[in-house]
Design an enzyme around this catalytic site. Structure first.
Site, PDB file in Angstrom:
ATOM      1  N   CYS A   1      50.964  54.363  64.791  1.00 38.03           N
ATOM      2  CA  CYS A   1      49.514  52.798  65.211  1.00 38.03           C
ATOM      3  C   CYS A   1      49.366  52.411  66.261  1.00 38.03           C
ATOM      4  O   CYS A   1      51.081  52.666  66.610  1.00 38.03           O
ATOM      5  CB  CYS A   1      50.079  52.118  63.833  1.00 38.03           C
ATOM      6  SG  CYS A   1      49.671  50.504  63.886  1.00 38.03           S
TER       7      CYS A   1
ATOM      8  N   CYS B   1      60.441  38.996  49.783  1.00 39.69           N
ATOM      9  CA  CYS B   1      61.450  38.736  49.415  1.00 39.69           C
ATOM     10  C   CYS B   1      61.703  38.345  48.075  1.00 39.69           C
ATOM     11  O   CYS B   1      62.020  38.073  46.711  1.00 39.69           O
ATOM     12  CB  CYS B   1      62.116  37.976  50.317  1.00 39.69           C
ATOM     13  SG  CYS B   1      61.439  36.360  50.054  1.00 39.69           S
TER      14      CYS B   1
ATOM     15  N   CYS C   1      61.373  33.596  48.945  1.00 37.85           N
ATOM     16  CA  CYS C   1      61.150  31.939  50.295  1.00 37.85           C
ATOM     17  C   CYS C   1      59.522  30.760  49.575  1.00 37.85           C
ATOM     18  O   CYS C   1      58.814  31.245  48.358  1.00 37.85           O
ATOM     19  CB  CYS C   1      60.907  32.745  51.574  1.00 37.85           C
ATOM     20  SG  CYS C   1      59.326  33.569  51.509  1.00 37.85           S
TER      21      CYS C   1
ATOM     22  N   CYS D   1      56.833  36.237  54.185  1.00 38.06           N
ATOM     23  CA  CYS D   1      57.757  35.816  54.528  1.00 38.06           C
ATOM     24  C   CYS D   1      58.563  35.048  54.952  1.00 38.06           C
ATOM     25  O   CYS D   1      58.985  36.023  56.308  1.00 38.06           O
ATOM     26  CB  CYS D   1      58.444  37.551  53.531  1.00 38.06           C
ATOM     27  SG  CYS D   1      59.400  37.376  52.983  1.00 38.06           S
TER      28      CYS D   1
ATOM     29  N   ARG E   1      59.708  38.589  57.723  1.00 31.97           N
ATOM     30  CA  ARG E   1      58.374  38.644  58.378  1.00 31.97           C
ATOM     31  C   ARG E   1      58.524  39.606  58.956  1.00 31.97           C
ATOM     32  O   ARG E   1      59.983  39.703  60.486  1.00 31.97           O
ATOM     33  CB  ARG E   1      58.072  37.514  58.896  1.00 31.97           C
ATOM     34  CG  ARG E   1      56.605  37.354  59.357  1.00 31.97           C
ATOM     35  CD  ARG E   1      56.618  35.677  59.750  1.00 31.97           C
ATOM     36  NE  ARG E   1      56.874  34.434  58.923  1.00 31.97           N
ATOM     37  CZ  ARG E   1      56.230  33.384  58.912  1.00 31.97           C
ATOM     38  NH1 ARG E   1      55.754  33.068  60.335  1.00 31.97           N
ATOM     39  NH2 ARG E   1      56.420  32.514  58.524  1.00 31.97           N
TER      40      ARG E   1
ATOM     41  N   CYS F   1      49.815  49.813  57.078  1.00 35.06           N
ATOM     42  CA  CYS F   1      50.159  49.562  57.790  1.00 35.06           C
ATOM     43  C   CYS F   1      48.384  48.975  58.079  1.00 35.06           C
ATOM     44  O   CYS F   1      47.378  48.025  57.814  1.00 35.06           O
ATOM     45  CB  CYS F   1      50.489  49.458  59.314  1.00 35.06           C
ATOM     46  SG  CYS F   1      50.275  48.281  60.926  1.00 35.06           S
TER      47      CYS F   1
ATOM     48  N   ARG G   1      43.813  58.280  62.509  1.00 34.48           N
ATOM     49  CA  ARG G   1      45.201  57.981  62.151  1.00 34.48           C
ATOM     50  C   ARG G   1      45.312  59.815  62.397  1.00 34.48           C
ATOM     51  O   ARG G   1      44.874  60.885  62.302  1.00 34.48           O
ATOM     52  CB  ARG G   1      45.174  57.326  61.068  1.00 34.48           C
ATOM     53  CG  ARG G   1      45.539  56.279  60.654  1.00 34.48           C
ATOM     54  CD  ARG G   1      46.544  55.975  60.976  1.00 34.48           C
ATOM     55  NE  ARG G   1      46.795  54.684  61.657  1.00 34.48           N
ATOM     56  CZ  ARG G   1      46.384  53.462  62.668  1.00 34.48           C
ATOM     57  NH1 ARG G   1      45.653  53.900  63.387  1.00 34.48           N
ATOM     58  NH2 ARG G   1      46.556  52.438  62.770  1.00 34.48           N
TER      59      ARG G   1
HETATM   60  N1  APR Z   1      34.190  43.649  72.032  1.00 34.04           N
HETATM   61  C1  APR Z   1      33.855  44.455  71.335  1.00 34.04           C
HETATM   62  N2  APR Z   1      34.539  45.460  70.591  1.00 34.04           N
HETATM   63  C2  APR Z   1      35.658  46.031  71.943  1.00 34.04           C
HETATM   64  C3  APR Z   1      35.904  44.413  72.660  1.00 34.04           C
HETATM   65  C4  APR Z   1      35.078  43.698  72.732  1.00 34.04           C
HETATM   66  N3  APR Z   1      34.933  42.930  73.796  1.00 34.04           N
HETATM   67  N4  APR Z   1      37.033  45.118  73.334  1.00 34.04           N
HETATM   68  C5  APR Z   1      38.158  45.672  72.666  1.00 34.04           C
HETATM   69  N5  APR Z   1      36.970  46.349  71.348  1.00 34.04           N
HETATM   70  C6  APR Z   1      36.758  48.000  70.958  1.00 34.04           C
HETATM   71  C7  APR Z   1      37.493  49.283  71.566  1.00 34.04           C
HETATM   72  O1  APR Z   1      36.118  49.714  72.524  1.00 34.04           O
HETATM   73  C8  APR Z   1      37.860  49.515  70.163  1.00 34.04           C
HETATM   74  O2  APR Z   1      36.890  50.854  70.127  1.00 34.04           O
HETATM   75  O3  APR Z   1      37.758  47.218  69.979  1.00 34.04           O
HETATM   76  C9  APR Z   1      38.642  48.649  69.233  1.00 34.04           C
HETATM   77  C10 APR Z   1      40.091  48.611  69.209  1.00 34.04           C
HETATM   78  O4  APR Z   1      39.969  49.807  68.413  1.00 34.04           O
HETATM   79  P1  APR Z   1      41.757  51.039  68.622  1.00 34.04           P
HETATM   80  O5  APR Z   1      42.206  49.826  70.047  1.00 34.04           O
HETATM   81  O6  APR Z   1      41.708  51.710  68.084  1.00 34.04           O
HETATM   82  O7  APR Z   1      42.708  49.353  67.492  1.00 34.04           O
HETATM   83  P2  APR Z   1      42.970  49.168  66.326  1.00 34.04           P
HETATM   84  O8  APR Z   1      43.964  49.940  66.245  1.00 34.04           O
HETATM   85  O9  APR Z   1      41.762  49.532  65.203  1.00 34.04           O
HETATM   86  O10 APR Z   1      43.367  47.830  66.095  1.00 34.04           O
HETATM   87  C11 APR Z   1      42.580  46.786  66.486  1.00 34.04           C
HETATM   88  O11 APR Z   1      44.045  44.707  65.912  1.00 34.04           O
HETATM   89  O12 APR Z   1      46.702  45.365  64.665  1.00 34.04           O
HETATM   90  C12 APR Z   1      45.551  44.844  66.048  1.00 34.04           C
HETATM   91  O13 APR Z   1      47.049  45.059  68.066  1.00 34.04           O
HETATM   92  C13 APR Z   1      45.492  45.547  67.172  1.00 34.04           C
HETATM   93  O14 APR Z   1      44.411  44.288  68.478  1.00 34.04           O
HETATM   94  C14 APR Z   1      44.481  45.739  67.626  1.00 34.04           C
HETATM   95  C15 APR Z   1      43.696  45.731  66.949  1.00 34.04           C
HETATM   96 ZN    ZN Z   2      60.432  35.849  51.496  1.00 40.10          ZN
END
Ligand code: APR
Ligand code: ZN
Length: 380
Positions: free
Chosen positions: A48, A100, A103, A114, A118, A178, A373
Site C-alpha cells: 500500500c 480495544c 475506550c 481507538c 490508534r 487497509c 494492488r
Molecule cells: N486532482 C485530481 N486528481 C489528483 C490530484 C488533483 N489535484 N492530485 C492527485 N490526483 C490523483 C493522482 O493522479 C492519482 O491517480 O489522485 C490519485 C491518487 O492515487 P494513488 O496515488 O494511487 O493513491 P491511493 O493509494 O489511491 O491513495 C489515495 O489516500 O490513503 C491516502 O495517502 C493516500 O493520500 C493518498 C490517498
Molecule cells: Zn479502543
C-alpha cells in the site's frame, strides 16, 4: 497447540535496513506473543502507499531497521496470555489501527479511532512492554504500525486482528486490511449516496476506485471520476465510473465544471488524492442544500483547507474519515462476507502477483503508478 507455541520462530522477513533502499530478505527471530498478543503466519500480503511513504521516510522520523507491511491475510499460530477470542488456526486480517473495545472511541457507535490502538507510525515496538518481537542475532528489528506483515510470521496485538470466515480466499481478501476498506467505507459508511444519485470521486488510485465500488454497490447512477492522470480513466470503467473529468482540460476550477454537468452540484463527493486543492474542489462541487463531501486522502503536513463559510452555510456538509469508519474487529468480518456473497468485487483491484523473494518489484510497480494492488505470496 502448534509445536512452535512458546518458542522463538526463525523465518524469512523482508527487512528495510535504510530509508529508500531495496528490502533484504533475512532470517529473523520472531519471539512468542506476550499478553494480549497473537503470533500469526502470513500467507499473503500486499503493498500500500503507506508502506512506500514511510519506507521513503521523507520528512518523517526514520525508524530503521524495520519490517514494513500492513495489508495481509494470515492464520493464527499461537496466542499470548489473556487472548480468548482467537485460537490457533483462525483466519485473520491484521489492521494498522485497532479496536480495544474498551475506550471511549470503541464504546461510541460513531468512532473507530481507538485510544489504545490508534495508528502510530513512529512506534516500532509492541505497546505491552515497549519491545520488538523481531530480531536478528539478538539485535532488534522494528515493527511498522503494529502489523509488519512482510514476514512469514509476525506478532500483532489482538485488538488489531479481524477474525474472518475461514473459507474466504486470503489472497483476495487481504486487500481489505487497509486501502480498499478505506475507500469503500468512505462511501458506504460516511457519504451514504442514495440510489440513483450522483457521486464524484477525486483520485482514481486504489482508494478512489474502492470508493467508486462503494458508489456502484449503493446504486449511484452517475459516478464521475476526477483525476489529473488520464491513464487512470480506462481502468476506472471496470469500477462503475461512467463519466470522467480531467481538471487540466479546463480553464475554470473543476468544481464549476462539475456544477455545470450536474445542474448545480453532485449529491456526494469523495476525495482520495491527498492533494489540498482537490479537497477544496471536492467540497465546493457538492450541491447546496444536501451535498456531502468526504475527505479520505492524507494531506501534506502544512496544508490548510480554505473555503468561504457561505459554502457551508448553504447547507453543504464536509466530513472526514479514517479507515472508512470501520471498526476493525467488529466490522471487517462483514466486509469479507460482502466479497463472499459477490456483492463486492476484489479481483479487479489485484493487478499483480509475485513471490515473496521478488518483493522489491511491488515497490517498483507502485512507484511507477503501474499497479493498484500487488499480492505477495509468502509461502513458495
Ligand atoms: N486532482 C485530481 N486528481 C489528483 C490530484 C488533483 N489535484 N492530485 C492527485 N490526483 C490523483 C493522482 O493522479 C492519482 O491517480 O489522485 C490519485 C491518487 O492515487 P494513488 O496515488 O494511487 O493513491 P491511493 O493509494 O489511491 O491513495 C489515495 O489516500 O490513503 C491516502 O495517502 C493516500 O493520500 C493518498 C490517498
Ligand atoms: Zn479502543
Amino acid at each position: 497447540m502448534a509445536s512452535t507455541a512458546g518458542k522463538v520462530i526463525k523465518c524469512r522477513a523482508a527487512v528495510a535496513w535504510e530509508a529508500g533502499k531495496p528490502l533484504v530478505i533475512e532470517e529473523v527471530e520472531v519471539a512468542p506473543p506476550q499478553a494480549m498478543e497473537v503470533r500469526i503466519k502470513i500467507l499473503f500480503t500486499s503493498l500500500c502507499h503507506t508502506d512506500v511513504y514511510f519506507w521513503e521516510a521523507k520528512g518523517q522520523k526514520p525508524v530503521f531497521p524495520r519490517i514494513f507491511g500492513h495489508e495481509a491475510g494470515g492464520i493464527v499460530e499461537s496466542v499470548g496470555e489473556g487472548v480468548t477470542e482467537l485460537a490457533p488456526g483462525d483466519h485473520v486480517l491484521p489492521v494498522f489501527t485497532g479496536e480495544c473495545k474498551d475506550c471511549a472511541h470503541c464504546k461510541s457507535e460513531e468512532s473507530n479511532m481507538c485510544t489504545l490502538l490508534r495508528i502510530n507510525t513512529d512506534r516500532g515496538v509492541m505497546i505491552g512492554d515497549g519491545q520488538s518481537r523481531f530480531s536478528i542475532h539478538g539485535k532488534p528489528i522494528y515493527h511498522f504500525v503494529g502489523t509488519s506483515t512482510f514476514s512469514e510470521y509476525t506478532v500483532v496485538h489482538v485488538g488489531c486482528l479481524a477474525k474472518i470466515n475461514p473459507n474466504a480466499p486470503l489472497d483476495k481478501v487481504c486487500v481489505l486490511s487497509c486501502g480498499i476498506s478505506t475507500g469503500l467505507g468512505a462511501t458506504l459508511n460516511v457519504a451514504k449516496p442514495a440510489k440513483g444519485s450522483s457521486v464524484a470521486i477525486f483520485g482514481l488510485g486504489a482508494v478512489g476506485l474502492a470508493a467508486a465500488e462503494g458508489a456502484r454497490i449503493a446504486g449511484a447512477s452517475r459516478i464521475i471520476g476526477v483525476d489529473v492522470n488520464p491513464r487512470r480513466f480506462l481502468e476506472a470503467k471496470k469500477f462503475g465510473v461512467n463519466e470522467f473529468v480531467n481538471p487540466k482540460d479546463y480553464q475554470k476550477p473543476v468544481q464549476e465544471v462539475l456544477a455545470e454537468m450536474t445542474d448545480g452540484g453532485v449529491d456526494r463527493s469523495i476525495e482520495c488524492t491527498g492533494n489540498i486543492d482537490a479537497m477544496i474542489s471536492a467540497f465546493e462541487c457538492v450541491h447546496d442544500g444536501w451535498g456531502v463531501a468526504v475527505l479520505v486522502g492524507v494531506p501534506h503536513k502544512d496544508a490548510v483547507f480554505k473555503t468561504h463559510p457561505m459554502n457551508v452555510l448553504n447547507e453543504r456538509t464536509l466530513k472526514g474519515t479514517f479507515f472508512g469508519n470501520y471498526k476493525p474487529r467488529s466490522d471487517i468480518p462483514a466486509v469479507v462476507e460482502k466479497y463472499m456473497s459477490k456483492e463486492l468485487e476484489l479481483e479487479k483491484f489485484i493487478t499483480h502477483e509475485i513471490p515473496f523473494s521478488e518483493i522489491n518489484k511491488a515497490f517498483e510497480y507502485m512507484l511507477k503508478g503501474d499497479s493498484l494492488r500487488c499480492i505477495i505470496r509468502m509461502q513458495e
